[in-house]
Write a protein that holds these residues in place. Structure first.
Motif, PDB file in Angstrom:
ATOM      1  N   MET A 222       0.828  -1.214   0.000  1.00  0.00           N
ATOM      2  CA  MET A 222       0.000   0.000   0.000  1.00  0.00           C
ATOM      3  C   MET A 222       0.863   1.264   0.000  1.00  0.00           C
ATOM      4  N   TRP A 223       1.858   1.277   0.910  1.00  0.00           N
ATOM      5  CA  TRP A 223       2.708   2.467   0.996  1.00  0.00           C
ATOM      6  C   TRP A 223       3.514   2.645  -0.275  1.00  0.00           C
ATOM      7  N   LYS A 224       4.013   1.550  -0.832  1.00  0.00           N
ATOM      8  CA  LYS A 224       4.787   1.644  -2.071  1.00  0.00           C
ATOM      9  C   LYS A 224       3.932   2.191  -3.201  1.00  0.00           C
ATOM     10  N   ALA A 225       2.690   1.730  -3.266  1.00  0.00           N
ATOM     11  CA  ALA A 225       1.784   2.218  -4.308  1.00  0.00           C
ATOM     12  C   ALA A 225       1.501   3.708  -4.134  1.00  0.00           C
ATOM     13  N   MET A 226       1.335   4.134  -2.888  1.00  0.00           N
ATOM     14  CA  MET A 226       1.068   5.549  -2.624  1.00  0.00           C
ATOM     15  C   MET A 226       2.262   6.423  -2.998  1.00  0.00           C
TER      16      MET A 226
ATOM     17  N   TRP B  20       5.197   9.970  -7.040  1.00  0.00           N
ATOM     18  CA  TRP B  20       6.331  10.110  -7.960  1.00  0.00           C
ATOM     19  C   TRP B  20       5.848  10.295  -9.392  1.00  0.00           C
ATOM     20  N   ILE B  21       4.816   9.538  -9.794  1.00  0.00           N
ATOM     21  CA  ILE B  21       4.270   9.659 -11.142  1.00  0.00           C
ATOM     22  C   ILE B  21       3.740  11.073 -11.375  1.00  0.00           C
ATOM     23  N   LYS B  22       3.079  11.628 -10.369  1.00  0.00           N
ATOM     24  CA  LYS B  22       2.491  12.968 -10.512  1.00  0.00           C
ATOM     25  C   LYS B  22       3.551  14.051 -10.631  1.00  0.00           C
ATOM     26  N   THR B  23       4.653  13.880  -9.932  1.00  0.00           N
ATOM     27  CA  THR B  23       5.595  15.003  -9.783  1.00  0.00           C
ATOM     28  C   THR B  23       6.922  14.826 -10.500  1.00  0.00           C
ATOM     29  N   ARG B  24       7.191  13.668 -11.106  1.00  0.00           N
ATOM     30  CA  ARG B  24       8.548  13.380 -11.580  1.00  0.00           C
ATOM     31  C   ARG B  24       9.029  14.378 -12.623  1.00  0.00           C
ATOM     32  N   TRP B  25       8.177  14.715 -13.605  1.00  0.00           N
ATOM     33  CA  TRP B  25       8.636  15.629 -14.655  1.00  0.00           C
ATOM     34  C   TRP B  25       8.813  17.045 -14.123  1.00  0.00           C
ATOM     35  N   TYR B  26       7.912  17.431 -13.218  1.00  0.00           N
ATOM     36  CA  TYR B  26       8.090  18.753 -12.614  1.00  0.00           C
ATOM     37  C   TYR B  26       9.376  18.819 -11.818  1.00  0.00           C
TER      38      TYR B  26
ATOM     39  N   VAL C 227      -5.925   2.925   5.273  1.00  0.00           N
ATOM     40  CA  VAL C 227      -4.803   3.540   5.991  1.00  0.00           C
ATOM     41  C   VAL C 227      -5.367   4.774   6.679  1.00  0.00           C
ATOM     42  N   PRO C 228      -4.968   5.088   7.905  1.00  0.00           N
ATOM     43  CA  PRO C 228      -5.477   6.302   8.558  1.00  0.00           C
ATOM     44  C   PRO C 228      -5.262   7.547   7.690  1.00  0.00           C
ATOM     45  N   ALA C 229      -6.262   8.410   7.685  1.00  0.00           N
ATOM     46  CA  ALA C 229      -6.190   9.601   6.828  1.00  0.00           C
ATOM     47  C   ALA C 229      -4.980  10.460   7.149  1.00  0.00           C
ATOM     48  N   LEU C 230      -4.654  10.591   8.431  1.00  0.00           N
ATOM     49  CA  LEU C 230      -3.494  11.392   8.810  1.00  0.00           C
ATOM     50  C   LEU C 230      -2.209  10.792   8.253  1.00  0.00           C
ATOM     51  N   ALA C 231      -2.109   9.474   8.290  1.00  0.00           N
ATOM     52  CA  ALA C 231      -0.922   8.814   7.738  1.00  0.00           C
ATOM     53  C   ALA C 231      -0.843   9.019   6.227  1.00  0.00           C
ATOM     54  N   THR C 232      -1.995   8.984   5.558  1.00  0.00           N
ATOM     55  CA  THR C 232      -2.021   9.205   4.113  1.00  0.00           C
ATOM     56  C   THR C 232      -1.544  10.612   3.772  1.00  0.00           C
ATOM     57  N   LEU C 233      -2.085  11.598   4.485  1.00  0.00           N
ATOM     58  CA  LEU C 233      -1.676  12.980   4.239  1.00  0.00           C
ATOM     59  C   LEU C 233      -0.192  13.167   4.555  1.00  0.00           C
ATOM     60  N   THR C 234       0.275  12.565   5.639  1.00  0.00           N
ATOM     61  CA  THR C 234       1.687  12.685   6.009  1.00  0.00           C
ATOM     62  C   THR C 234       2.588  12.107   4.926  1.00  0.00           C
ATOM     63  N   ALA C 235       2.162  10.983   4.346  1.00  0.00           N
ATOM     64  CA  ALA C 235       2.950  10.374   3.277  1.00  0.00           C
ATOM     65  C   ALA C 235       2.990  11.277   2.047  1.00  0.00           C
ATOM     66  N   MET C 236       1.862  11.864   1.690  1.00  0.00           N
ATOM     67  CA  MET C 236       1.801  12.732   0.512  1.00  0.00           C
ATOM     68  C   MET C 236       2.656  13.980   0.710  1.00  0.00           C
ATOM     69  N   ALA C 237       2.436  14.661   1.847  1.00  0.00           N
ATOM     70  CA  ALA C 237       3.209  15.879   2.113  1.00  0.00           C
ATOM     71  C   ALA C 237       4.676  15.556   2.366  1.00  0.00           C
TER      72      ALA C 237
ATOM     73  N   CYS D 225       6.427  13.208   0.944  1.00  0.00           N
ATOM     74  CA  CYS D 225       7.079  13.007  -0.354  1.00  0.00           C
ATOM     75  C   CYS D 225       7.489  14.347  -0.959  1.00  0.00           C
ATOM     76  N   GLY D 226       6.568  15.291  -0.960  1.00  0.00           N
ATOM     77  CA  GLY D 226       6.875  16.595  -1.524  1.00  0.00           C
ATOM     78  C   GLY D 226       7.959  17.321  -0.759  1.00  0.00           C
ATOM     79  N   THR D 227       7.878  17.264   0.575  1.00  0.00           N
ATOM     80  CA  THR D 227       8.882  17.930   1.405  1.00  0.00           C
ATOM     81  C   THR D 227      10.257  17.316   1.198  1.00  0.00           C
ATOM     82  N   ALA D 228      10.316  15.980   1.163  1.00  0.00           N
ATOM     83  CA  ALA D 228      11.594  15.307   0.958  1.00  0.00           C
ATOM     84  C   ALA D 228      12.181  15.655  -0.410  1.00  0.00           C
ATOM     85  N   ALA D 229      11.323  15.722  -1.425  1.00  0.00           N
ATOM     86  CA  ALA D 229      11.801  16.077  -2.768  1.00  0.00           C
ATOM     87  C   ALA D 229      12.386  17.488  -2.784  1.00  0.00           C
TER      88      ALA D 229
END
Length: 223
Positions: free
Chosen positions: A1-5, A10-16, A95-105, A107-111
């Motif tokens: 699940m986490w890998k897919a997320m 990555w698919i959304k942001t890779r070219w940017y 997956v808990p919503a907070l964990a989902t949001l944390t994973a999304m944000a 990823c962007g922060t780490a990038a």
């Protein structure tokens, strides 16, 4: 699940991210070319004197670039979630919503941290052959608040985009502008000094704001 997320982000942001890396590298390279050219024409001693007496850092054109990079990343990552009505589906994963949001944000922060870190390393490596380490640090200490502003702009952008009502979005934009102003109050070398850790903590704390918008979204708030 986490890998897919993570793969989805990555698919959304890779070219940017590749484009942002090219732009940041291009601006940093241009600043270094100016520095080396000035040293070759006028001598390193003169450059050192100018940097000490006039607070010159040769990267002034990069001041708002990290800010723009962070804002655009937030748009690239979160606007499709809102326009395509994907956020509700994403938040209903097992997956808990907070964990989902944390994973999304996260990823962007780490990038962004990776992009800005590479830019800082490029500036340090390019300036070191011409300048003593004290003056190299002048350049880097000037750039660091700008990089933190880029991360904060990304987090504020996510907070605003994920907000479900336009009235609150306008409030969020106003508050974001006022808070981001803090990062540009003292443009001189080492001007923030011991305040940098406080600025970093402020940036970290802003990550919690997106959760407020997600809570309102899950509660069905509408214009």
């Amino acid at each position: 699940m986490w890998k897919a997320m993570l793969y989805k982000e990555w698919i959304k942001t890779r070219w940017y991210l590749l484009a942002a890396f090219a732009v940041l590298g291009g601006f940093a390279g241009y600043a270094l070319v100016k520095l080396h050219r000035a040293a070759a024409l006028m001598g390193a001693g003169h450059i050192w004197e100018v940097m000490v007496t006039r607070n010159a850092v040769f990267i002034d054109q990069m001041e708002y670039l990290p800010l723009l990079v962070g804002l655009l990343l937030a748009a690239v990552q979160f606007v499709p979630e809102m326009q395509r009505k994907c956020l509700k589906l994403t938040l209903h994963l097992p997956v808990p919503a907070l964990a989902t949001l944390t994973a999304m944000a996260g990823c962007g922060t780490a990038a962004l941290l990776l992009l800005f870190g590479l830019c800082i390393l490029l500036l340090a490596a390019g300036a070191s052959p011409v300048l003593p380490h004290e003056l190299v640090w002048n350049i880097l200490s000037t750039a660091l608040p700008w990089c933190l502003a880029g991360v904060a702009a990304y987090l504020f952008g996510a907070w605003t985009i994920l907000e479900p009502t336009w009235k609150r979005r306008l409030v969020n934009i106003l508050m974001s502008v006022l808070l981001l102003r803090i990062y540009f109050l003292a443009p001189g070398p080492r001007a923030y000094g011991g305040f940098l850790p406080v600025l970093a903590l402020l940036t970290l704390a802003s990550a919690a704001l997106s959760w407020l918008s997600v809570v309102r979204f899950m509660a069905g708030r509408q214009d």
